[in-house]
Design a protein around this motif. Structure first.
Motif, PDB file in Angstrom:
ATOM      1  N   PRO A 127       0.834  -1.212   0.000  1.00  0.00           N
ATOM      2  CA  PRO A 127       0.000   0.000   0.000  1.00  0.00           C
ATOM      3  C   PRO A 127       0.864   1.256   0.000  1.00  0.00           C
ATOM      4  O   PRO A 127       2.045   1.209   0.366  1.00  0.00           O
ATOM      5  N   VAL A 128       0.277   2.378  -0.401  1.00  0.00           N
ATOM      6  CA  VAL A 128       0.969   3.667  -0.354  1.00  0.00           C
ATOM      7  C   VAL A 128       0.500   4.467   0.862  1.00  0.00           C
ATOM      8  O   VAL A 128      -0.656   4.357   1.281  1.00  0.00           O
ATOM      9  N   LEU A 143      -4.611   9.491  -7.785  1.00  0.00           N
ATOM     10  CA  LEU A 143      -5.201   8.330  -7.098  1.00  0.00           C
ATOM     11  C   LEU A 143      -6.301   7.701  -7.958  1.00  0.00           C
ATOM     12  O   LEU A 143      -6.418   6.478  -8.042  1.00  0.00           O
ATOM     13  N   ARG A 144      -7.097   8.566  -8.609  1.00  0.00           N
ATOM     14  CA  ARG A 144      -8.143   8.040  -9.509  1.00  0.00           C
ATOM     15  C   ARG A 144      -7.525   7.278 -10.676  1.00  0.00           C
ATOM     16  O   ARG A 144      -8.017   6.225 -11.080  1.00  0.00           O
ATOM     17  N   LYS A 145      -6.427   7.817 -11.195  1.00  0.00           N
ATOM     18  CA  LYS A 145      -5.800   7.225 -12.378  1.00  0.00           C
ATOM     19  C   LYS A 145      -5.234   5.831 -12.060  1.00  0.00           C
ATOM     20  O   LYS A 145      -5.414   4.895 -12.827  1.00  0.00           O
ATOM     21  N   HIS A 146      -4.563   5.709 -10.892  1.00  0.00           N
ATOM     22  CA  HIS A 146      -3.843   4.455 -10.621  1.00  0.00           C
ATOM     23  C   HIS A 146      -4.538   3.543  -9.623  1.00  0.00           C
ATOM     24  O   HIS A 146      -4.218   2.360  -9.535  1.00  0.00           O
ATOM     25  N   GLN A 147      -5.458   4.104  -8.815  1.00  0.00           N
ATOM     26  CA  GLN A 147      -6.204   3.328  -7.823  1.00  0.00           C
ATOM     27  C   GLN A 147      -5.331   2.366  -7.015  1.00  0.00           C
ATOM     28  O   GLN A 147      -5.590   1.145  -6.990  1.00  0.00           O
ATOM     29  N   PRO A 148      -4.297   2.915  -6.339  1.00  0.00           N
ATOM     30  CA  PRO A 148      -3.459   2.043  -5.501  1.00  0.00           C
ATOM     31  C   PRO A 148      -4.198   1.666  -4.221  1.00  0.00           C
ATOM     32  O   PRO A 148      -5.148   2.341  -3.822  1.00  0.00           O
ATOM     33  N   ARG A 149      -3.765   0.590  -3.575  1.00  0.00           N
ATOM     34  CA  ARG A 149      -4.153   0.399  -2.183  1.00  0.00           C
ATOM     35  C   ARG A 149      -3.424   1.468  -1.395  1.00  0.00           C
ATOM     36  O   ARG A 149      -2.275   1.786  -1.700  1.00  0.00           O
ATOM     37  N   GLY A 150      -4.069   2.034  -0.348  1.00  0.00           N
ATOM     38  CA  GLY A 150      -3.320   3.042   0.388  1.00  0.00           C
ATOM     39  C   GLY A 150      -4.139   3.814   1.390  1.00  0.00           C
ATOM     40  O   GLY A 150      -5.334   3.558   1.584  1.00  0.00           O
ATOM     41  N   VAL A 151      -3.450   4.771   2.022  1.00  0.00           N
ATOM     42  CA  VAL A 151      -4.077   5.652   3.016  1.00  0.00           C
ATOM     43  C   VAL A 151      -3.678   7.076   2.681  1.00  0.00           C
ATOM     44  O   VAL A 151      -2.547   7.327   2.260  1.00  0.00           O
ATOM     45  N   VAL A 152      -4.630   8.010   2.830  1.00  0.00           N
ATOM     46  CA  VAL A 152      -4.274   9.426   2.789  1.00  0.00           C
ATOM     47  C   VAL A 152      -4.052   9.828   4.240  1.00  0.00           C
ATOM     48  O   VAL A 152      -4.981   9.856   5.038  1.00  0.00           O
ATOM     49  N   HIS A 153      -2.779  10.080   4.558  1.00  0.00           N
ATOM     50  CA  HIS A 153      -2.396  10.301   5.947  1.00  0.00           C
ATOM     51  C   HIS A 153      -2.642  11.750   6.339  1.00  0.00           C
ATOM     52  O   HIS A 153      -2.644  12.637   5.496  1.00  0.00           O
ATOM     53  N   CYS A 154      -2.873  11.975   7.637  1.00  0.00           N
ATOM     54  CA  CYS A 154      -3.172  13.308   8.170  1.00  0.00           C
ATOM     55  C   CYS A 154      -4.205  13.980   7.265  1.00  0.00           C
ATOM     56  O   CYS A 154      -4.010  15.098   6.795  1.00  0.00           O
ATOM     57  N   PHE A 155      -5.301  13.284   7.049  1.00  0.00           N
ATOM     58  CA  PHE A 155      -6.276  13.699   6.040  1.00  0.00           C
ATOM     59  C   PHE A 155      -6.788  15.113   6.326  1.00  0.00           C
ATOM     60  O   PHE A 155      -7.248  15.410   7.423  1.00  0.00           O
ATOM     61  N   SER A 156      -6.689  15.981   5.312  1.00  0.00           N
ATOM     62  CA  SER A 156      -7.061  17.389   5.511  1.00  0.00           C
ATOM     63  C   SER A 156      -8.124  17.843   4.523  1.00  0.00           C
ATOM     64  O   SER A 156      -8.414  19.036   4.417  1.00  0.00           O
ATOM     65  N   GLY A 157      -8.710  16.889   3.798  1.00  0.00           N
ATOM     66  CA  GLY A 157      -9.724  17.247   2.812  1.00  0.00           C
ATOM     67  C   GLY A 157     -11.117  17.328   3.424  1.00  0.00           C
ATOM     68  O   GLY A 157     -11.308  17.178   4.632  1.00  0.00           O
ATOM     69  N   VAL A 159     -15.325  16.283   3.713  1.00  0.00           N
ATOM     70  CA  VAL A 159     -16.074  15.028   3.846  1.00  0.00           C
ATOM     71  C   VAL A 159     -16.306  14.420   2.457  1.00  0.00           C
ATOM     72  O   VAL A 159     -16.199  13.202   2.269  1.00  0.00           O
ATOM     73  N   GLU A 160     -16.603  15.296   1.493  1.00  0.00           N
ATOM     74  CA  GLU A 160     -16.835  14.830   0.118  1.00  0.00           C
ATOM     75  C   GLU A 160     -15.587  14.123  -0.448  1.00  0.00           C
ATOM     76  O   GLU A 160     -15.676  13.049  -1.043  1.00  0.00           O
ATOM     77  N   MET A 161     -14.429  14.729  -0.225  1.00  0.00           N
ATOM     78  CA  MET A 161     -13.184  14.116  -0.706  1.00  0.00           C
ATOM     79  C   MET A 161     -12.934  12.796   0.026  1.00  0.00           C
ATOM     80  O   MET A 161     -12.522  11.810  -0.580  1.00  0.00           O
ATOM     81  N   MET A 162     -13.197  12.788   1.347  1.00  0.00           N
ATOM     82  CA  MET A 162     -13.032  11.547   2.125  1.00  0.00           C
ATOM     83  C   MET A 162     -13.880  10.431   1.495  1.00  0.00           C
ATOM     84  O   MET A 162     -13.416   9.303   1.328  1.00  0.00           O
ATOM     85  N   ARG A 163     -15.126  10.787   1.100  1.00  0.00           N
ATOM     86  CA  ARG A 163     -16.003   9.747   0.529  1.00  0.00           C
ATOM     87  C   ARG A 163     -15.431   9.203  -0.770  1.00  0.00           C
ATOM     88  O   ARG A 163     -15.528   8.004  -1.055  1.00  0.00           O
ATOM     89  N   GLU A 164     -14.805  10.093  -1.555  1.00  0.00           N
ATOM     90  CA  GLU A 164     -14.217   9.600  -2.812  1.00  0.00           C
ATOM     91  C   GLU A 164     -13.003   8.704  -2.529  1.00  0.00           C
ATOM     92  O   GLU A 164     -12.833   7.656  -3.170  1.00  0.00           O
ATOM     93  N   VAL A 165     -12.172   9.111  -1.566  1.00  0.00           N
ATOM     94  CA  VAL A 165     -11.006   8.295  -1.202  1.00  0.00           C
ATOM     95  C   VAL A 165     -11.476   6.900  -0.770  1.00  0.00           C
ATOM     96  O   VAL A 165     -10.932   5.876  -1.208  1.00  0.00           O
ATOM     97  N   VAL A 166     -12.510   6.871   0.056  1.00  0.00           N
ATOM     98  CA  VAL A 166     -13.054   5.595   0.543  1.00  0.00           C
ATOM     99  C   VAL A 166     -13.625   4.776  -0.627  1.00  0.00           C
ATOM    100  O   VAL A 166     -13.431   3.563  -0.704  1.00  0.00           O
ATOM    101  N   SER A 167     -14.290   5.471  -1.563  1.00  0.00           N
ATOM    102  CA  SER A 167     -14.895   4.746  -2.684  1.00  0.00           C
ATOM    103  C   SER A 167     -13.821   4.156  -3.605  1.00  0.00           C
ATOM    104  O   SER A 167     -14.074   3.197  -4.333  1.00  0.00           O
ATOM    105  N   LEU A 168     -12.614   4.723  -3.551  1.00  0.00           N
ATOM    106  CA  LEU A 168     -11.500   4.141  -4.315  1.00  0.00           C
ATOM    107  C   LEU A 168     -10.897   2.934  -3.603  1.00  0.00           C
ATOM    108  O   LEU A 168      -9.947   2.326  -4.081  1.00  0.00           O
TER     109      LEU A 168
END
Ligand code: NI
Length: 258
Positions: A127-128, A143-157, A159-168
């Protein structure tokens, strides 16, 4: 049983030069089960590997941080690849984009270094661990282009962005920021993120939670961030720690190994 799994710390940082051994040896006595020490420079990655070899409770991430990618040797990617094969490496990171200051590495260099490391992670089936500061748009594009396994650390986005990260299929890393008085959006994110996609982290020696804000942070302080998240979600602190520990073991493919 120790329930604190710190998914992001920098114990190789000079902030721990005076008492690193004492701090690291003391972690298991203070509720910490595991720490992923995350490299930021090539030298930091080597130091991270050494810590992982030295302490059974430490795992390593290897990668080049966007703040450190301005002056890399020609074979930097080969060096990261080589290090990523070490037995206790569980992620490629810390990698990503940081557009906070004007005088950082050029954005096209950052994007290139980030993208190459995402591809490396996919090749190595790791994971990244993503750093995104003031670069949400370009981070999401990659992230959309490559869809790696991973975490966005110290998430600062948002709620909408969080939902997209989770949906990936990715995870959200939260730490001391949720305890800060001015933290409005991180609190919303902590409330809304699916519990099975949440990872706890410190970013030690930085980002100490209240009541230690501004002081040197270490993994034991995750107890305070977990207590705040528990309050936000109407859960017990123990439940937050238990769930996020299980998430981390799954995320880093450590189930049955620790
Ligand atoms: Ni970090």
């Amino acid at each position: 049983m120790n329930l604190i799994f710190d998914t992001h710390a920098h114990y190789d940082s000079e902030g721990f030069d005076s008492d690193r051994e004492q701090v690291l040896k003391g972690l298991p006595e203070h509720g910490v089960c595991h720490v992923v020490n995350v490299g930021a420079t090539l030298a930091g990655c080597r130091a991270s590997l050494e810590l992982a070899e030295q302490y059974p409770w430490i795992f390593a991430g290897v990668g080049v941080h966007p703040e450190e990618c301005g002056d890399l040797p020609e074979d930097w990617l080969e060096q990261v690849r080589e290090m990523s094969r070490a037995p206790k490496v569980v992620a490629i990171g810390e990698i990503g984009l940081d557009y906070h200051y004007e005088d950082m590495a050029p954005r096209e260099v950052q994007r290139d270094v980030f993208e190459q490391q995402i591809l490396l992670a996919k090749q190595q089936n790791l994971p990244v661990i993503v750093h995104d500061r003031d670069a949400h748009g370009d981070t999401m594009t990659l992230l959309r282009k490559h869809q790696p396994r991973g975490v966005v650390h110290c998430f600062s986005g948002s709620v909408e962005m969080m939902r997209e990260v989770v949906s990936l299929g990715m995870y959200i890393g939260l730490g001391g920021v949720v305890t800060f008085k001015n933290a409005r959006v991180p609190v919303e994110v902590a409330r809304e993120v699916p519990i099975d996609r949440l990872l706890l982290e410190t970013d030690a020696p930085y980002m100490a939670p209240v009541p230690f804000r501004g002081k040197r942070c270490d993994s034991t302080m995750i107890a305070y961030s977990a207590a705040k998240i528990a309050e936000i979600r109407g859960m017990s602190t123990e439940e937050v720690l238990t769930r996020t520990k299980a998430n981390a073991e799954h995320f880093f493919s450590l189930e049955g190994k620790v």
